[in-house]
Design a protein around this motif. Structure first.
Motif, PDB file in Angstrom:
ATOM      1  N   ARG A  72       9.933  -6.577 -17.479  1.00 43.70           N
ATOM      2  CA  ARG A  72      10.042  -7.506 -18.614  1.00 43.70           C
ATOM      3  C   ARG A  72      10.861  -8.719 -18.180  1.00 43.70           C
ATOM      4  NH1 ARG A  72      12.180  -5.929 -24.654  1.00 43.70           N
ATOM      5  NH2 ARG A  72       9.967  -5.393 -24.942  1.00 43.70           N
ATOM      6  N   GLY A  73      10.416  -9.919 -18.595  1.00 44.36           N
ATOM      7  CA  GLY A  73      11.255 -11.109 -18.518  1.00 44.36           C
ATOM      8  C   GLY A  73      11.076 -12.001 -17.311  1.00 44.36           C
ATOM      9  N   PHE A  74      10.095 -11.718 -16.417  1.00 46.49           N
ATOM     10  CA  PHE A  74       9.947 -12.550 -15.222  1.00 46.49           C
ATOM     11  C   PHE A  74       8.513 -12.438 -14.707  1.00 46.49           C
ATOM     12  CE2 PHE A  74      11.271  -8.367 -13.941  1.00 46.49           C
ATOM     13  CZ  PHE A  74      10.597  -8.090 -12.775  1.00 46.49           C
ATOM     14  N   GLU A  75       8.247 -13.096 -13.574  1.00 46.19           N
ATOM     15  CA  GLU A  75       6.935 -13.070 -12.952  1.00 46.19           C
ATOM     16  C   GLU A  75       7.041 -12.478 -11.548  1.00 46.19           C
ATOM     17  OE1 GLU A  75       4.257 -16.495 -14.301  1.00 46.19           O
ATOM     18  OE2 GLU A  75       6.143 -17.534 -13.865  1.00 46.19           O
ATOM     19  N   THR A  76       5.982 -11.805 -11.111  1.00 47.13           N
ATOM     20  CA  THR A  76       5.919 -11.306  -9.740  1.00 47.13           C
ATOM     21  C   THR A  76       4.763 -11.992  -9.026  1.00 47.13           C
ATOM     22  OG1 THR A  76       4.469  -9.434 -10.288  1.00 47.13           O
ATOM     23  CG2 THR A  76       6.846  -9.052 -10.390  1.00 47.13           C
ATOM     24  N   ILE A  77       5.025 -12.429  -7.802  1.00 46.00           N
ATOM     25  CA  ILE A  77       3.997 -13.047  -6.968  1.00 46.00           C
ATOM     26  C   ILE A  77       3.890 -12.217  -5.694  1.00 46.00           C
ATOM     27  CG2 ILE A  77       3.227 -15.110  -5.758  1.00 46.00           C
ATOM     28  CD1 ILE A  77       5.961 -15.571  -8.277  1.00 46.00           C
ATOM     29  N   SER A  78       2.768 -11.527  -5.539  1.00 44.10           N
ATOM     30  CA  SER A  78       2.527 -10.707  -4.354  1.00 44.10           C
ATOM     31  C   SER A  78       1.570 -11.454  -3.438  1.00 44.10           C
ATOM     32  CB  SER A  78       1.939  -9.349  -4.740  1.00 44.10           C
ATOM     33  OG  SER A  78       2.814  -8.656  -5.617  1.00 44.10           O
ATOM     34  N   TYR A  79       1.937 -11.599  -2.182  1.00 43.87           N
ATOM     35  CA  TYR A  79       1.131 -12.313  -1.193  1.00 43.87           C
ATOM     36  C   TYR A  79       0.885 -11.379  -0.026  1.00 43.87           C
ATOM     37  CZ  TYR A  79      -0.099 -15.888   2.305  1.00 43.87           C
ATOM     38  OH  TYR A  79      -0.726 -16.627   3.275  1.00 43.87           O
ATOM     39  N   MET A  80      -0.370 -11.011   0.168  1.00 45.02           N
ATOM     40  CA  MET A  80      -0.721 -10.046   1.193  1.00 45.02           C
ATOM     41  C   MET A  80      -1.210 -10.761   2.448  1.00 45.02           C
ATOM     42  SD  MET A  80      -0.778  -6.761   1.668  1.00 45.02           S
ATOM     43  CE  MET A  80      -0.972  -5.964   0.078  1.00 45.02           C
ATOM     44  N   LEU A  81      -0.480 -10.637   3.531  1.00 47.71           N
ATOM     45  CA  LEU A  81      -0.915 -11.204   4.804  1.00 47.71           C
ATOM     46  C   LEU A  81      -1.978 -10.324   5.447  1.00 47.71           C
ATOM     47  CD1 LEU A  81       2.579 -12.183   6.260  1.00 47.71           C
ATOM     48  CD2 LEU A  81       0.901 -13.725   5.230  1.00 47.71           C
ATOM     49  N   ALA A  82      -1.783  -9.009   5.358  1.00 44.40           N
ATOM     50  CA  ALA A  82      -2.734  -8.065   5.937  1.00 44.40           C
ATOM     51  C   ALA A  82      -2.664  -6.767   5.157  1.00 44.40           C
ATOM     52  CB  ALA A  82      -2.411  -7.810   7.412  1.00 44.40           C
ATOM     53  N   GLY A  83      -3.816  -6.173   4.903  1.00 40.23           N
ATOM     54  CA  GLY A  83      -3.857  -4.900   4.200  1.00 40.23           C
ATOM     55  C   GLY A  83      -4.528  -5.005   2.842  1.00 40.23           C
ATOM     56  N   SER A  84      -4.580  -3.866   2.135  1.00 33.65           N
ATOM     57  CA  SER A  84      -5.247  -3.790   0.835  1.00 33.65           C
ATOM     58  C   SER A  84      -4.379  -3.008  -0.140  1.00 33.65           C
ATOM     59  CB  SER A  84      -6.608  -3.103   0.958  1.00 33.65           C
ATOM     60  OG  SER A  84      -7.469  -3.828   1.811  1.00 33.65           O
ATOM     61  N   MET A  85      -4.146  -3.601  -1.321  1.00 31.93           N
ATOM     62  CA  MET A  85      -3.309  -2.984  -2.341  1.00 31.93           C
ATOM     63  C   MET A  85      -4.007  -3.117  -3.693  1.00 31.93           C
ATOM     64  SD  MET A  85      -0.017  -1.664  -2.415  1.00 31.93           S
ATOM     65  CE  MET A  85       1.132  -2.602  -1.407  1.00 31.93           C
ATOM     66  N   ARG A  86      -4.091  -2.015  -4.426  1.00 31.62           N
ATOM     67  CA  ARG A  86      -4.745  -1.988  -5.732  1.00 31.62           C
ATOM     68  C   ARG A  86      -3.719  -2.131  -6.851  1.00 31.62           C
ATOM     69  NH1 ARG A  86      -9.788  -2.676  -7.526  1.00 31.62           N
ATOM     70  NH2 ARG A  86     -10.522  -1.434  -5.735  1.00 31.62           N
ATOM     71  N   HIS A  87      -3.975  -3.081  -7.754  1.00 34.38           N
ATOM     72  CA  HIS A  87      -3.112  -3.312  -8.919  1.00 34.38           C
ATOM     73  C   HIS A  87      -3.802  -2.788 -10.176  1.00 34.38           C
ATOM     74  CE1 HIS A  87      -0.697  -5.734 -11.859  1.00 34.38           C
ATOM     75  NE2 HIS A  87      -1.848  -5.741 -12.494  1.00 34.38           N
ATOM     76  N   ARG A  88      -3.064  -2.057 -11.002  1.00 32.39           N
ATOM     77  CA  ARG A  88      -3.510  -1.674 -12.343  1.00 32.39           C
ATOM     78  C   ARG A  88      -2.335  -1.844 -13.289  1.00 32.39           C
ATOM     79  NH1 ARG A  88      -6.010   2.477  -9.191  1.00 32.39           N
ATOM     80  NH2 ARG A  88      -8.301   2.465  -9.365  1.00 32.39           N
ATOM     81  N   ASP A  89      -2.593  -2.314 -14.514  1.00 33.00           N
ATOM     82  CA  ASP A  89      -1.475  -2.478 -15.445  1.00 33.00           C
ATOM     83  C   ASP A  89      -1.856  -2.092 -16.867  1.00 33.00           C
ATOM     84  OD1 ASP A  89      -2.489  -4.765 -16.903  1.00 33.00           O
ATOM     85  OD2 ASP A  89      -1.820  -6.077 -15.302  1.00 33.00           O
ATOM     86  N   SER A  90      -0.827  -2.011 -17.713  1.00 33.09           N
ATOM     87  CA  SER A  90      -0.989  -1.543 -19.085  1.00 33.09           C
ATOM     88  C   SER A  90      -1.701  -2.542 -19.976  1.00 33.09           C
ATOM     89  CB  SER A  90       0.389  -1.222 -19.681  1.00 33.09           C
ATOM     90  OG  SER A  90       1.250  -2.355 -19.592  1.00 33.09           O
ATOM     91  N   ALA A  91      -1.879  -3.781 -19.503  1.00 32.91           N
ATOM     92  CA  ALA A  91      -2.626  -4.786 -20.266  1.00 32.91           C
ATOM     93  C   ALA A  91      -4.119  -4.707 -19.979  1.00 32.91           C
ATOM     94  CB  ALA A  91      -2.100  -6.181 -19.953  1.00 32.91           C
ATOM     95  N   GLY A  92      -4.517  -3.751 -19.128  1.00 32.81           N
ATOM     96  CA  GLY A  92      -5.927  -3.566 -18.823  1.00 32.81           C
ATOM     97  C   GLY A  92      -6.414  -4.324 -17.605  1.00 32.81           C
ATOM     98  N   ASN A  93      -5.505  -4.950 -16.869  1.00 24.60           N
ATOM     99  CA  ASN A  93      -5.903  -5.690 -15.665  1.00 24.60           C
ATOM    100  C   ASN A  93      -5.982  -4.762 -14.468  1.00 24.60           C
ATOM    101  OD1 ASN A  93      -5.771  -8.419 -16.877  1.00 24.60           O
ATOM    102  ND2 ASN A  93      -3.585  -7.965 -17.035  1.00 24.60           N
ATOM    103  N   GLU A  94      -6.936  -5.054 -13.588  1.00 27.88           N
ATOM    104  CA  GLU A  94      -7.062  -4.319 -12.339  1.00 27.88           C
ATOM    105  C   GLU A  94      -7.598  -5.255 -11.271  1.00 27.88           C
ATOM    106  OE1 GLU A  94      -9.424  -0.505 -10.357  1.00 27.88           O
ATOM    107  OE2 GLU A  94      -9.203  -0.649 -12.544  1.00 27.88           O
TER     108      GLU A  94
END
Length: 291
Positions: A72-94
């Motif tokens: 709560r209260g901020f933003e996250t910025i993920s920057y992937m140089l190499a590899g694969s990461m799956r995001h899922r969240d409670s707002a329904g985003n994937e």
């Protein structure tokens, strides 16, 4: 497509205030990271709250990932140089973040998300940056965007720099994301040996670089690999000048300070202790991620 641009010219360059080595810690379910921007630097580097650098070809360092957790209260910025990461969240985003891609999430009033590797071997490398929200936006609705590598604007200079513009603008090239209040600049800069890169910066912005390949020189100060250089706040300076001592890669980050109180408890970043208490209570009661 890579644009060809005319290099900017900095008249009075910022120097280096100090070098930061970071702290190796484990987070999530046991992911090994270098926490470069720590809690102790939050006021100095306002509006940025945290920078984690991760990079390993050993599955044991990353395979457990980051199971569901709240923000709560901020933003996250993920920057992937190499590899694969799956995001899922409670707002329904994937979404799946892969080589060169960016994931920008505004937690706002509350979101729970997971970030889990979709690989069992090979290199996983990248960064996660936490960007504070102004008090008036801390309870805004959550927001999320996946930005594949091909959609991140980039340019080349005649001075030997290739630059990806993740946020803000550089050399007339607008980045993938803009934010009006914190005005973040987020660049990934690749330099040939002996190349120079100059970036104009507003005098009031806090700024730093992190070198993840090679070694660079900023105002006669060597900045080696895996070091963060906090740039001086010089009212007379109009930017930064970076010279590569060898083929080098770095991220350059700058932003407009909010100048507001920072109250943090783990994944919650608010302005007062009372707001933190409310965030914890909302999480425990299931209200944090309620629509």
């Amino acid at each position: 497509m890579i644009e060809q641009v005319t290099a900017e010219r900095v008249k009075h360059a910022r120097g280096v205030e100090r070098l930061i080595s970071g702290q190796f810690v484990t987070d999530g379910a046991g992911v090994r990271i270098n926490r470069v921007l720590t809690h102790a630097l939050q006021r100095r580097l306002d509006p940025f709250l945290m920078l984690d650098a991760f990079g390993s070809d050993k599955p044991g360092d990353y395979i457990a990932g980051f199971p569901e957790h709240p923000h709560r209260g901020f933003e996250t910025i993920s920057y992937m140089l190499a590899g694969s990461m799956r995001h899922r969240d409670s707002a329904g985003n994937e979404g799946l973040i892969t080589d060169g891609g960016v994931q920008w999430m505004t937690a706002g009033r509350g979101v729970a998300h997971s970030e889990m590797p979709e690989q069992t071997d090979g290199l996983m490398e990248g960064f996660q940056l936490w960007l504070n929200l102004p008090a008036k936006d801390k309870m805004t609705a959550p927001w999320y965007r996946d930005i594949p590598d091909a959609e991140v604007p980039r340019f080349e200079t005649s001075g030997g720099a290739t630059v990806k513009v993740i946020a803000g603008a550089s050399h007339g090239v607008a980045g993938a994301v803009q934010r009006a209040h914190t005005e973040p600049l987020y660049l990934d800069v690749h330099l040939a040996a002996n190349a120079t890169f100059e970036q104009l910066l507003p005098p009031g912005h806090n700024a730093f670089i992190y070198v993840y390949r090679g070694q660079v020189v900023v105002d006669e100060q060597n900045v080696p690999q895996t070091k963060m250089a906090i740039l001086k706040n010089d009212p007379a300076a109009d930017g930064v000048r970076i010279v590569a001592a060898q083929p080098s890669r770095l991220i350059l980050i700058a932003g407009q300070p909010l100048g507001e109180p920072i109250a943090q408890h783990g994944p919650f970043v608010m302005n007062t202790q009372q707001e933190l208490i409310e965030a914890v209570e909302d999480f425990r009661s299931g209200r944090l991620t309620a629509a």
